[in-house]
Design a protein around this motif. Structure first.
Motif, PDB file in Angstrom:
ATOM      1  N   ALA A  22      -5.540  23.202  -8.558  1.00 48.77           N
ATOM      2  CA  ALA A  22      -6.849  23.450  -7.913  1.00 48.77           C
ATOM      3  C   ALA A  22      -7.998  23.122  -8.871  1.00 48.77           C
ATOM      4  O   ALA A  22      -9.052  22.645  -8.445  1.00 48.77           O
ATOM      5  N   LEU A  23      -7.777  23.385 -10.169  1.00 52.31           N
ATOM      6  CA  LEU A  23      -8.814  23.072 -11.165  1.00 52.31           C
ATOM      7  C   LEU A  23      -9.022  21.559 -11.278  1.00 52.31           C
ATOM      8  O   LEU A  23     -10.145  21.086 -11.429  1.00 52.31           O
ATOM      9  N   ILE A  24      -7.910  20.833 -11.180  1.00 50.44           N
ATOM     10  CA  ILE A  24      -8.013  19.366 -11.228  1.00 50.44           C
ATOM     11  C   ILE A  24      -8.752  18.868  -9.985  1.00 50.44           C
ATOM     12  O   ILE A  24      -9.619  17.996 -10.072  1.00 50.44           O
ATOM     13  N   VAL A  25      -8.404  19.458  -8.835  1.00 48.02           N
ATOM     14  CA  VAL A  25      -9.070  19.064  -7.579  1.00 48.02           C
ATOM     15  C   VAL A  25     -10.575  19.315  -7.694  1.00 48.02           C
ATOM     16  O   VAL A  25     -11.390  18.447  -7.373  1.00 48.02           O
ATOM     17  N   ASP A  26     -10.921  20.508  -8.173  1.00 46.21           N
ATOM     18  CA  ASP A  26     -12.348  20.849  -8.315  1.00 46.21           C
ATOM     19  C   ASP A  26     -13.065  19.903  -9.274  1.00 46.21           C
ATOM     20  O   ASP A  26     -14.229  19.575  -9.072  1.00 46.21           O
ATOM     21  N   ARG A  27     -12.356  19.486 -10.292  1.00 43.90           N
ATOM     22  CA  ARG A  27     -12.970  18.638 -11.319  1.00 43.90           C
ATOM     23  C   ARG A  27     -13.296  17.243 -10.791  1.00 43.90           C
ATOM     24  O   ARG A  27     -14.274  16.630 -11.179  1.00 43.90           O
ATOM     25  N   TYR A  28     -12.461  16.715  -9.916  1.00 45.28           N
ATOM     26  CA  TYR A  28     -12.623  15.308  -9.514  1.00 45.28           C
ATOM     27  C   TYR A  28     -13.033  15.091  -8.063  1.00 45.28           C
ATOM     28  O   TYR A  28     -13.313  13.953  -7.687  1.00 45.28           O
ATOM     29  N   LYS A  29     -13.068  16.168  -7.267  1.00 41.48           N
ATOM     30  CA  LYS A  29     -13.287  15.955  -5.829  1.00 41.48           C
ATOM     31  C   LYS A  29     -14.637  15.308  -5.511  1.00 41.48           C
ATOM     32  O   LYS A  29     -14.709  14.420  -4.657  1.00 41.48           O
ATOM     33  N   ASN A  30     -15.698  15.721  -6.192  1.00 40.11           N
ATOM     34  CA  ASN A  30     -17.030  15.211  -5.837  1.00 40.11           C
ATOM     35  C   ASN A  30     -17.186  13.729  -6.143  1.00 40.11           C
ATOM     36  O   ASN A  30     -17.632  12.952  -5.300  1.00 40.11           O
ATOM     37  N   ASP A  45     -13.328  10.132   7.235  1.00 40.66           N
ATOM     38  CA  ASP A  45     -12.318   9.246   6.639  1.00 40.66           C
ATOM     39  C   ASP A  45     -12.233   9.479   5.136  1.00 40.66           C
ATOM     40  O   ASP A  45     -11.146   9.495   4.558  1.00 40.66           O
ATOM     41  N   ALA A  46     -13.409   9.649   4.526  1.00 36.71           N
ATOM     42  CA  ALA A  46     -13.444   9.840   3.067  1.00 36.71           C
ATOM     43  C   ALA A  46     -12.727  11.129   2.684  1.00 36.71           C
ATOM     44  O   ALA A  46     -11.947  11.158   1.731  1.00 36.71           O
ATOM     45  N   GLU A  47     -12.970  12.188   3.443  1.00 35.85           N
ATOM     46  CA  GLU A  47     -12.352  13.476   3.111  1.00 35.85           C
ATOM     47  C   GLU A  47     -10.837  13.447   3.326  1.00 35.85           C
ATOM     48  O   GLU A  47     -10.074  13.960   2.510  1.00 35.85           O
ATOM     49  N   GLU A  48     -10.422  12.816   4.417  1.00 36.37           N
ATOM     50  CA  GLU A  48      -8.976  12.711   4.672  1.00 36.37           C
ATOM     51  C   GLU A  48      -8.290  11.869   3.595  1.00 36.37           C
ATOM     52  O   GLU A  48      -7.208  12.210   3.115  1.00 36.37           O
ATOM     53  N   SER A  49      -8.945  10.781   3.224  1.00 38.59           N
ATOM     54  CA  SER A  49      -8.368   9.917   2.183  1.00 38.59           C
ATOM     55  C   SER A  49      -8.304  10.640   0.845  1.00 38.59           C
ATOM     56  O   SER A  49      -7.348  10.475   0.085  1.00 38.59           O
ATOM     57  N   LEU A  50      -9.333  11.438   0.592  1.00 37.29           N
ATOM     58  CA  LEU A  50      -9.364  12.183  -0.668  1.00 37.29           C
ATOM     59  C   LEU A  50      -8.218  13.204  -0.712  1.00 37.29           C
ATOM     60  O   LEU A  50      -7.544  13.375  -1.728  1.00 37.29           O
ATOM     61  N   GLN A  51      -8.010  13.856   0.425  1.00 37.27           N
ATOM     62  CA  GLN A  51      -6.916  14.831   0.505  1.00 37.27           C
ATOM     63  C   GLN A  51      -5.561  14.127   0.267  1.00 37.27           C
ATOM     64  O   GLN A  51      -4.738  14.609  -0.512  1.00 37.27           O
TER      65      GLN A  51
ATOM     66  N   SER B  56     -20.535  15.926  -2.127  1.00 39.00           N
ATOM     67  CA  SER B  56     -19.381  16.853  -2.123  1.00 39.00           C
ATOM     68  C   SER B  56     -18.668  16.823  -0.783  1.00 39.00           C
ATOM     69  O   SER B  56     -19.312  16.688   0.257  1.00 39.00           O
ATOM     70  N   PRO B  57     -17.357  16.999  -0.815  1.00 35.71           N
ATOM     71  CA  PRO B  57     -16.644  17.178   0.462  1.00 35.71           C
ATOM     72  C   PRO B  57     -16.907  18.576   1.016  1.00 35.71           C
ATOM     73  O   PRO B  57     -17.688  19.325   0.428  1.00 35.71           O
ATOM     74  N   SER B  58     -16.263  18.941   2.100  1.00 33.84           N
ATOM     75  CA  SER B  58     -16.524  20.256   2.720  1.00 33.84           C
ATOM     76  C   SER B  58     -16.198  21.391   1.736  1.00 33.84           C
ATOM     77  O   SER B  58     -15.348  21.230   0.855  1.00 33.84           O
ATOM     78  N   PRO B  59     -16.861  22.558   1.879  1.00 33.78           N
ATOM     79  CA  PRO B  59     -16.664  23.655   0.918  1.00 33.78           C
ATOM     80  C   PRO B  59     -15.207  24.132   0.803  1.00 33.78           C
ATOM     81  O   PRO B  59     -14.805  24.619  -0.247  1.00 33.78           O
ATOM     82  N   LEU B  60     -14.444  24.005   1.879  1.00 33.86           N
ATOM     83  CA  LEU B  60     -13.056  24.493   1.846  1.00 33.86           C
ATOM     84  C   LEU B  60     -12.055  23.415   1.419  1.00 33.86           C
ATOM     85  O   LEU B  60     -10.849  23.582   1.583  1.00 33.86           O
ATOM     86  N   PHE B  61     -12.575  22.352   0.872  1.00 34.00           N
ATOM     87  CA  PHE B  61     -11.693  21.218   0.561  1.00 34.00           C
ATOM     88  C   PHE B  61     -10.532  21.591  -0.372  1.00 34.00           C
ATOM     89  O   PHE B  61      -9.373  21.339  -0.065  1.00 34.00           O
TER      90      PHE B  61
END
Lengths: 188, 175
Positions: A22-30, A45-51, B56-61
């Motif tokens: 989760a820390l890695i996700v938080d670090r690079y998600k933006n 699309d961007a959010e799904e691809s990121l996931q 930023s993506p959604s808050p619950l990402f």
């Protein structure tokens, strides 16, 4: 960088501490989200691809040996995921590689300028959106993700010289668009 | 001597020129109205780009990613258990068949070649016990019970296999 380094977090995840991911996700998600949004031009699309990218990275974490920076390794996954998504949607990327002017919708941009009071960064964002896919990706990685041309070349699978050419062309295209649309006042 | 062209404007912006080259290029830029305008726009755009913030993506990402990871881990554990169960069953079946084949071979060739006293007596003893056990449960009066048990096992396995397949499809769809 505050807190544990990427390598420390990865080692911890490999040992079974899944929550450290989760820390890695938080670090690079933006930053990764910005890149994917620029490439896909769509929040969802961007959010799904990121996931997908994070899930792929988690699965492949054992193959990460730490030779390169984690960010470069992860951005490569994200970049490839976006490319696959674009291909699957049968978007004609080749068309985007042609002249910028052919694809710049002057009328819609004029409307955008007239109808909305936007700040400079929004103007810049609007212009970047009109650039071809590779240009958008390079601009985003170079400026927003503060990556070097060498790192970008690893992410995109291109030579460093090609990345520089793309970066120069992106800048020149942005400048030409500003001139063509008489946006000098807004930008300067 | 440095040329006034777009490549060098870009190099100037990236700080790839020496002090002398920069000074020379600046002079040339100031002398050209066209390049002066281009240069102003380029440096301004460059400055704006350097100050742009990431979206930023959604808050619950993060939460969503982690819950998907957890779901997948538990699914893969269940899948592993299922594979071990099926694998164990198949291994036992193979061992049984191998044992049966060996026993038949030993019986057919006689004692002369394969007669290893201890092993042979052990196999004979074991096989006779096993045979009597199967004979005792294979009586017609147990057929209904065995049939029901087999049907039950098949039904349970089928349901479990179907659920696993459904989860697997869901997971591949997510990916």
């Amino acid at each position: 960088m505050k807190g544990p380094t990427d390598l420390e977090l990865i080692e911890s995840v490999k040992k079974g501490n899944q929550s450290d991911f989760a820390l890695i996700v938080d670090r690079y998600k933006n930053k990764a989200f910005s890149l994917l949004k620029r490439m896909l031009k769509n929040d969802m699309d961007a959010e799904e691809s990121l996931q997908d990218s994070f899930l792929k990275a988690y699965n492949a974490l054992n193959t990460f040996k730490g030779d390169a920076k984690f960010s470069t390794w992860f951005y490569r996954i994200a970049y490839n995921t976006a490319m696959t998504r674009l291909t699957s949607k049968r978007r004609k990327i080749e068309n985007e590689m042609s002249s910028v002017e052919d694809h710049f919708d002057l009328e819609s941009y004029d409307d955008f300028r007239k109808t909305e009071q936007v700040n400079t960064s929004e103007f810049i964002n609007g212009i970047i959106e009109k650039l071809p896919l590779n240009y958008r990706a390079v601009v985003n990685m170079f400026y927003m993700d503060e990556m070097s041309c060498e790192e970008i070349s690893k992410v995109m699978g291109l030579s460093e010289a090609n990345v520089k050419v793309l970066l120069y062309r992106s800048r020149n295209s942005l400048r030409d668009l500003v001139q063509k649309l008489n946006l000098r006042e807004e930008i300067l | 001597m440095i040329e006034l062209n777009e490549e060098n404007l870009n190099k100037y912006i990236d700080g790839e020129l020496s002090d002398a080259e920069r000074a020379e290029l600046e002079k040339k830029i100031n002398a050209s109205k066209e390049f002066s305008s281009k240069f102003k726009i380029m440096t301004s755009v460059d400055k704006q780009l350097r100050h742009m913030e990431a979206e930023s993506p959604s808050p619950l990402f993060t939460q969503n990613v982690m819950s998907k990871l957890k779901g997948r881990t538990s699914f893969s554990k269940a899948q592993n258990r299922f594979i071990i169960f099926i694998g164990g069953f198949i291994t036992l079946l193979c061992l049984g068949v191998t044992y049966y084949v060996i026993k038949i071979a030993l019986n057919m060739t006689g004692d002369a070649v394969f007669n290893i006293p201890d092993l042979s007596s052990y196999w004979d003893n074991f096989s006779s016990q096993l045979t009597s056990f199967f004979r005792s449960i294979a009586l017609p009066k147990y057929f209904t019970f065995i049939g029901s048990l087999a049907s039950f096992v098949i039904l349970i396995s089928g349901y479990f296999f179907f659920e696993s397949f459904k989860n697997y499809k869901k997971l591949t769809k997510q990916l």
